[in-house]
Design a protein around this motif. Structure first.
Motif, PDB file in Angstrom:
ATOM      1  N   UNK A  30       0.838  -1.203   0.000  1.00  0.00           N
ATOM      2  CA  UNK A  30       0.000   0.000   0.000  1.00  0.00           C
ATOM      3  C   UNK A  30       0.876   1.257   0.000  1.00  0.00           C
ATOM      4  N   UNK A  31       0.307   2.356  -0.439  1.00  0.00           N
ATOM      5  CA  UNK A  31       1.008   3.632  -0.332  1.00  0.00           C
ATOM      6  C   UNK A  31       1.020   4.041   1.134  1.00  0.00           C
ATOM      7  N   UNK A  32       1.829   5.033   1.463  1.00  0.00           N
ATOM      8  CA  UNK A  32       1.892   5.532   2.836  1.00  0.00           C
ATOM      9  C   UNK A  32       0.509   5.952   3.325  1.00  0.00           C
ATOM     10  N   UNK A  33      -0.219   6.668   2.495  1.00  0.00           N
ATOM     11  CA  UNK A  33      -1.544   7.159   2.895  1.00  0.00           C
ATOM     12  C   UNK A  33      -2.566   6.045   3.087  1.00  0.00           C
ATOM     13  N   UNK A  34      -2.301   4.880   2.541  1.00  0.00           N
ATOM     14  CA  UNK A  34      -3.211   3.743   2.685  1.00  0.00           C
ATOM     15  C   UNK A  34      -2.907   2.871   3.905  1.00  0.00           C
ATOM     16  N   UNK A  35      -1.766   3.113   4.569  1.00  0.00           N
ATOM     17  CA  UNK A  35      -1.400   2.296   5.727  1.00  0.00           C
ATOM     18  C   UNK A  35      -2.342   2.540   6.898  1.00  0.00           C
ATOM     19  N   UNK A  36      -2.601   1.470   7.647  1.00  0.00           N
ATOM     20  CA  UNK A  36      -3.386   1.606   8.880  1.00  0.00           C
ATOM     21  C   UNK A  36      -2.590   2.429   9.887  1.00  0.00           C
ATOM     22  N   UNK A  37      -3.278   3.143  10.768  1.00  0.00           N
ATOM     23  CA  UNK A  37      -2.579   3.957  11.775  1.00  0.00           C
ATOM     24  C   UNK A  37      -1.591   3.163  12.633  1.00  0.00           C
ATOM     25  N   UNK A  38      -1.906   1.916  12.980  1.00  0.00           N
ATOM     26  CA  UNK A  38      -0.981   1.137  13.809  1.00  0.00           C
ATOM     27  C   UNK A  38       0.306   0.803  13.057  1.00  0.00           C
ATOM     28  N   UNK A  39       0.233   0.646  11.756  1.00  0.00           N
ATOM     29  CA  UNK A  39       1.433   0.382  10.959  1.00  0.00           C
ATOM     30  C   UNK A  39       2.266   1.659  10.849  1.00  0.00           C
ATOM     31  N   UNK A  40       1.615   2.793  10.667  1.00  0.00           N
ATOM     32  CA  UNK A  40       2.320   4.079  10.630  1.00  0.00           C
ATOM     33  C   UNK A  40       3.067   4.281  11.951  1.00  0.00           C
ATOM     34  N   UNK A  41       2.421   3.976  13.071  1.00  0.00           N
ATOM     35  CA  UNK A  41       3.063   4.129  14.380  1.00  0.00           C
ATOM     36  C   UNK A  41       4.316   3.254  14.481  1.00  0.00           C
ATOM     37  N   UNK A  42       4.281   2.068  13.884  1.00  0.00           N
ATOM     38  CA  UNK A  42       5.446   1.172  13.926  1.00  0.00           C
ATOM     39  C   UNK A  42       6.585   1.722  13.075  1.00  0.00           C
TER      40      UNK A  42
END
Length: 89
Positions: A30-42
């Motif tokens: 997925x693109x950055x904008x499509x990542x789930x919030x928990x993945x962004x936090x990781x």
């Protein structure tokens, strides 16, 4: 913190480019904008750890992750090695 978010995004996008935007299972990443919030936090946590690693090495402190002292017995590719990030201008 916004700067860690940007650093995390840059890291994710560099990883994506290196992996030809394919996940471990061969599916498209997925693109950055499509990542789930928990993945962004990781990814942000990884960015914080990498930033701390570089800052400690630049200050001449042992690596907080592996304990390697700057330029002493640092394996090739380690930020504390003579050709690592610390040696870059």
């Amino acid at each position: 913190m916004e700067s860690f978010n940007k650093l995390a995004q840059d890291g994710y996008e560099a990883y994506g480019a290196a992996a030809e935007w394919k996940a471990w299972d061969g599916k498209p990443m997925p693109t950055w904008d499509e990542l789930r919030p928990d993945i962004v936090m990781k990814w942000e946590a990884a960015a914080r750890a990498m930033a701390a690693h570089v800052i400690q090495a630049r200050q001449g402190m042992p690596c907080g992750v592996c304990g390697v002292s700057p330029r002493q017995d640092a394996p090739i590719g380690h930020p504390n090695s003579p050709g690592g990030i610390i040696g870059m201008k």
